[in-house]
Each structure stands twice: as C-alpha cells, then as structure tokens.
Design a protein around this motif. Structure first.
Motif, PDB file in Angstrom:
ATOM      1  N   TYR A 182       9.628  -1.592   6.720  1.00 29.19           N
ATOM      2  CA  TYR A 182       9.701  -0.626   5.356  1.00 29.19           C
ATOM      3  C   TYR A 182      11.100  -0.679   4.586  1.00 29.19           C
ATOM      4  O   TYR A 182      11.178  -0.608   3.429  1.00 29.19           O
ATOM      5  CB  TYR A 182       9.161   0.704   5.756  1.00 29.19           C
ATOM      6  CG  TYR A 182      10.065   1.454   6.821  1.00 29.19           C
ATOM      7  CD1 TYR A 182       9.785   1.684   8.239  1.00 29.19           C
ATOM      8  CD2 TYR A 182      11.093   2.183   6.298  1.00 29.19           C
ATOM      9  CE1 TYR A 182      10.554   2.286   9.014  1.00 29.19           C
ATOM     10  CE2 TYR A 182      12.077   2.754   7.225  1.00 29.19           C
ATOM     11  CZ  TYR A 182      11.694   2.939   8.468  1.00 29.19           C
ATOM     12  OH  TYR A 182      12.550   3.301   9.504  1.00 29.19           O
ATOM     13  N   LEU A 204      -7.059  -4.473  -0.939  1.00 25.86           N
ATOM     14  CA  LEU A 204      -7.789  -3.500  -0.275  1.00 25.86           C
ATOM     15  C   LEU A 204      -9.224  -3.354  -0.956  1.00 25.86           C
ATOM     16  O   LEU A 204      -9.494  -3.180  -2.072  1.00 25.86           O
ATOM     17  CB  LEU A 204      -7.141  -1.869  -0.520  1.00 25.86           C
ATOM     18  CG  LEU A 204      -5.987  -1.922   0.311  1.00 25.86           C
ATOM     19  CD1 LEU A 204      -4.900  -1.147  -0.306  1.00 25.86           C
ATOM     20  CD2 LEU A 204      -6.221  -1.431   1.774  1.00 25.86           C
ATOM     21  N   LEU A 229     -11.182  -0.564  -2.764  1.00 23.03           N
ATOM     22  CA  LEU A 229     -10.672   0.204  -3.895  1.00 23.03           C
ATOM     23  C   LEU A 229     -10.917  -0.589  -5.190  1.00 23.03           C
ATOM     24  O   LEU A 229     -10.997  -1.847  -5.062  1.00 23.03           O
ATOM     25  CB  LEU A 229      -9.261   0.470  -3.729  1.00 23.03           C
ATOM     26  CG  LEU A 229      -8.828   1.150  -2.631  1.00 23.03           C
ATOM     27  CD1 LEU A 229      -7.283   1.612  -2.303  1.00 23.03           C
ATOM     28  CD2 LEU A 229      -9.755   2.482  -2.585  1.00 23.03           C
ATOM     29  N   GLU A 246      -7.044   0.756  -8.549  1.00 23.30           N
ATOM     30  CA  GLU A 246      -6.338   1.470  -7.547  1.00 23.30           C
ATOM     31  C   GLU A 246      -5.414   0.921  -6.686  1.00 23.30           C
ATOM     32  O   GLU A 246      -4.573   1.510  -6.228  1.00 23.30           O
ATOM     33  CB  GLU A 246      -7.588   1.974  -6.718  1.00 23.30           C
ATOM     34  CG  GLU A 246      -8.334   3.410  -7.419  1.00 23.30           C
ATOM     35  CD  GLU A 246      -9.878   3.442  -6.895  1.00 23.30           C
ATOM     36  OE1 GLU A 246     -10.493   4.410  -7.158  1.00 23.30           O
ATOM     37  OE2 GLU A 246     -10.268   2.467  -6.034  1.00 23.30           O
ATOM     38  N   ASN A 247      -5.869  -0.387  -6.542  1.00 25.52           N
ATOM     39  CA  ASN A 247      -5.011  -1.528  -5.629  1.00 25.52           C
ATOM     40  C   ASN A 247      -3.579  -1.264  -6.204  1.00 25.52           C
ATOM     41  O   ASN A 247      -2.620  -1.353  -5.901  1.00 25.52           O
ATOM     42  CB  ASN A 247      -5.577  -2.844  -6.063  1.00 25.52           C
ATOM     43  CG  ASN A 247      -6.316  -3.149  -4.574  1.00 25.52           C
ATOM     44  OD1 ASN A 247      -5.750  -3.456  -3.639  1.00 25.52           O
ATOM     45  ND2 ASN A 247      -7.491  -2.927  -4.645  1.00 25.52           N
ATOM     46  N   ARG A 288      -2.077   1.234  -8.562  1.00 25.56           N
ATOM     47  CA  ARG A 288      -1.659   2.222  -8.066  1.00 25.56           C
ATOM     48  C   ARG A 288      -0.999   2.401  -6.856  1.00 25.56           C
ATOM     49  O   ARG A 288       0.110   3.106  -6.861  1.00 25.56           O
ATOM     50  CB  ARG A 288      -2.548   3.454  -8.537  1.00 25.56           C
ATOM     51  CG  ARG A 288      -2.980   3.644  -9.967  1.00 25.56           C
ATOM     52  CD  ARG A 288      -4.040   4.469 -10.136  1.00 25.56           C
ATOM     53  NE  ARG A 288      -4.429   4.927 -11.596  1.00 25.56           N
ATOM     54  CZ  ARG A 288      -3.869   5.728 -12.246  1.00 25.56           C
ATOM     55  NH1 ARG A 288      -2.822   6.810 -11.860  1.00 25.56           N
ATOM     56  NH2 ARG A 288      -4.267   5.889 -13.491  1.00 25.56           N
ATOM     57  N   LEU A 289      -1.525   1.783  -5.792  1.00 26.83           N
ATOM     58  CA  LEU A 289      -0.878   2.095  -4.565  1.00 26.83           C
ATOM     59  C   LEU A 289       0.266   1.251  -4.400  1.00 26.83           C
ATOM     60  O   LEU A 289       1.152   1.547  -3.616  1.00 26.83           O
ATOM     61  CB  LEU A 289      -2.028   1.586  -3.486  1.00 26.83           C
ATOM     62  CG  LEU A 289      -3.080   2.402  -2.649  1.00 26.83           C
ATOM     63  CD1 LEU A 289      -3.797   1.709  -1.805  1.00 26.83           C
ATOM     64  CD2 LEU A 289      -1.785   3.165  -1.655  1.00 26.83           C
ATOM     65  N   ALA A 290       0.127   0.105  -5.147  1.00 30.76           N
ATOM     66  CA  ALA A 290       1.311  -0.957  -4.959  1.00 30.76           C
ATOM     67  C   ALA A 290       2.621  -0.420  -5.747  1.00 30.76           C
ATOM     68  O   ALA A 290       3.696  -0.803  -5.435  1.00 30.76           O
ATOM     69  CB  ALA A 290       0.966  -2.336  -5.463  1.00 30.76           C
ATOM     70  N   GLN A 334       6.766   3.695  -7.880  1.00 30.71           N
ATOM     71  CA  GLN A 334       6.570   5.038  -8.715  1.00 30.71           C
ATOM     72  C   GLN A 334       5.626   4.650  -9.893  1.00 30.71           C
ATOM     73  O   GLN A 334       5.861   3.606 -10.453  1.00 30.71           O
ATOM     74  CB  GLN A 334       7.994   5.399  -9.117  1.00 30.71           C
ATOM     75  CG  GLN A 334       8.889   5.875  -8.099  1.00 30.71           C
ATOM     76  CD  GLN A 334      10.164   6.454  -8.790  1.00 30.71           C
ATOM     77  OE1 GLN A 334      10.914   5.822  -9.257  1.00 30.71           O
ATOM     78  NE2 GLN A 334      10.466   7.688  -8.151  1.00 30.71           N
ATOM     79  N   GLU A 335       4.879   5.558 -10.314  1.00 24.03           N
ATOM     80  CA  GLU A 335       4.206   5.418 -11.340  1.00 24.03           C
ATOM     81  C   GLU A 335       4.917   5.849 -12.605  1.00 24.03           C
ATOM     82  O   GLU A 335       4.619   6.585 -13.571  1.00 24.03           O
ATOM     83  CB  GLU A 335       2.688   6.217 -11.387  1.00 24.03           C
ATOM     84  CG  GLU A 335       1.915   5.598 -10.375  1.00 24.03           C
ATOM     85  CD  GLU A 335       0.339   5.938 -10.710  1.00 24.03           C
ATOM     86  OE1 GLU A 335       0.225   6.248 -12.044  1.00 24.03           O
ATOM     87  OE2 GLU A 335      -0.479   5.929  -9.867  1.00 24.03           O
ATOM     88  N   ARG A 351       0.084  -7.397  -7.148  1.00 17.29           N
ATOM     89  CA  ARG A 351       0.607  -5.819  -6.458  1.00 17.29           C
ATOM     90  C   ARG A 351       1.984  -6.204  -6.095  1.00 17.29           C
ATOM     91  O   ARG A 351       2.750  -5.321  -6.152  1.00 17.29           O
ATOM     92  CB  ARG A 351      -0.439  -5.678  -5.214  1.00 17.29           C
ATOM     93  CG  ARG A 351      -1.648  -5.436  -5.452  1.00 17.29           C
ATOM     94  CD  ARG A 351      -2.564  -5.092  -4.325  1.00 17.29           C
ATOM     95  NE  ARG A 351      -2.038  -3.802  -3.747  1.00 17.29           N
ATOM     96  CZ  ARG A 351      -1.794  -3.315  -2.685  1.00 17.29           C
ATOM     97  NH1 ARG A 351      -2.090  -4.209  -1.531  1.00 17.29           N
ATOM     98  NH2 ARG A 351      -1.363  -2.201  -2.154  1.00 17.29           N
ATOM     99  N   GLY A 371       5.357  -3.937  -7.520  1.00 19.59           N
ATOM    100  CA  GLY A 371       6.138  -3.212  -6.706  1.00 19.59           C
ATOM    101  C   GLY A 371       7.578  -3.427  -6.942  1.00 19.59           C
ATOM    102  O   GLY A 371       8.623  -2.719  -6.424  1.00 19.59           O
TER     103      GLY A 371
END
Ligand code: ATP
Ligand code: MG
Length: 233
Positions: free
Chosen positions: A75, A92, A95, A99-100, A102-104, A107-108, A149, A153
C-alpha cells in the motif's frame, strides 16, 4: 540516459525455499516505456511483484522517484505513486465499469474526473460499456479497464504484466495504439512476451533469464538484432 524513475540494484527475492531473483539490476527512465522480456519462468512477474512489495526483496535496493522502497509494504508503494496491473485482468466483475473507476480513484476530485476524457479517448469501448458490469466485457476490454483503472489512480509509474495475454491479434493492435497514447501521459514498465507489442511500445528493454538481467539496451537496436531477439522469448 534520461533520469531513472525506478532503479533496482542487486535485487534478490526468495519465494519459500526458492531463490527466484538472483541479483536483478535495472533502470527505467522517466517518461519512457521499458519492456521486460524473457522466457516463461525467467522472473519477470516476480520483478514487478518485488517492486510492489508483494514478494519483498531479501537483498538489494529498489529506489523509486528518489526514495528507497525495498522494505515498503504494497500500500505504501502504491501511495508513493506506483500503479500495478497484474497478469489476470484484475477488474471487479460484479461492479459496473463506472464503479470500477470510482474505486480506483484515490480521490474523486474534479481532476480525476477530468482524466476520464483522456481515458475515453484511449479506450473508447469503456465509454460504451460505462454502465455495464465489468464481467460482461471481452478479455481485451477487461484488460483495457484494468489499465485505465491504474491510470486514473494518478500514478507516476505503471507496472503492466503481459497485457496481450490471451488476446486476438486485432485486439493486440488496438492495445498497442492505446499503450502508445498512454505513454504520452505516464511512465510505463511492461512485461511482454508478444514481441510485436513489445517492439511497438517499448523504448528500452531488459531481457531476464533465470532471475537475472542478461541483456539490455534500446528497443530499436533489439529489433535490428535477429540473434538477440531469439533469446528474448
Ligand atoms: N509462489 C511461488 N513459489 C515458488 N516458486 C514460484 C512462485 N511463484 C513463481 N515461482 C517460480 O518463480 C520463477 C519465476 O516466476 P515468474 O512468475 O516471475 O516468471 P515470469 O518470467 O513472469 O514467467 P511467465 O512468462 O510464465 O509469466 C518460476 O520458476 C516460477 O515457477
Ligand atoms: Mg509472468
């Protein structure tokens, strides 16, 4: 040689009783695409996994962006700015594509959403399937989602393991075009056994064998060297 964003010096990695990496030394230049080549079992994936801290080095140094990371947890390596796309099209499936993403996103932020325009330019199919479950995507589309993704990031370096694996030649050509555009935005290290893709995308290469680097240089020199090319796969 331009400045190295990542340097490995004398890296050894053990997996259980097995001595897998036996002194890997390599450098990846900032802003370029570096390709790791070599036959099955040479240690290419282990090299990427060792950089990520997933299979930690037992000796040697790994310096990323001026910082020693050989003892860092995965991490921490990710937060330092290294994105990882493993071999198995890690998306994923349950999803949606959205959604994939947003997870990646770390920060949005508006900046992260602004990146989507670039991503849709690189990977047009992702826009088409934005609200579809990732599980319905084809192998090539899943691979592109996995890469996209990692890109969203906002990493300084992307490690991508065999993106062409299992893809039809026409899909590989599409992937080559996308990776060449991606190169304009970030630094890439690519493990690749498909020499066509490697030679079209890579600027520099390292050939691994038995857990060591046995050759390295500019990709365009390798393309011209038939004998050496044989030893790269
Ligand atoms: N968990 C593990 N335990 C023991 N040995 C392992 C483990 N994972 C990989 N190895 C061995 O480490 C060596 C290097 O594997 P690695 O996956 O890094 O090779 P690779 O160059 O990526 O090969 P491929 O092209 O087949 O993906 C191989 O001999 C493999 O069998
Ligand atoms: Mg591998």
């Amino acid at each position: 040689m331009p400045e190295a964003i990542l340097s490995l010096a004398g890296v050894h990695t053990h997996l259980g009783q097995h001595h897998i990496l036996q002194g890997v030394s390599l450098e990846a230049a900032r802003g370029r695409a570096t390709v790791l080549l070599g036959r099955n079992g040479a240690g290419k994936s282990t090299t990427l996994r060792t950089v990520m801290g997933l299979t930690p080095a037992s000796a040697g140094s790994v310096v990323f962006d001026g910082r020693a990371i050989e003892k860092a947890r995965p991490y921490a390596v990710a937060r330092a700015g290294v994105g990882f796309v493993p071999e198995d099209q890690a998306v994923l499936r349950g999803l949606t594509v959205e959604e994939n993403f947003r997870l990646a996103m770390l920060q949005e932020s508006p900046e992260a959403w602004a990146k989507l325009d670039t991503i849709f330019e690189l990977f047009a199919d992702l826009k088409k399937f934005w609200r579809a479950k990732a599980g319905v995507l084809s192998g090539g589309q899943k691979q592109m989602l996995a890469i996209a993704r990692a890109f969203v990031g906002d990493h300084k370096l992307l490690l991508i393991d065999e993106p062409s694996k299992g893809l039809a030649p026409i899909v590989v050509d599409h992937l080559i075009a996308s990776l060449n555009q991606l190169k304009q935005h970030t630094t890439i290290i690519l493990v690749e056994q498909n020499f066509h893709l490697a030679s079209q995308v890579g600027s520099d290469y390292f050939i691994l064998d038995d857990g060591r680097v046995v050759h390295s240089g500019l990709m365009k020199a390798l393309v011209d060297d038939e004998g050496l090319k044989q030893s790269s796969a």
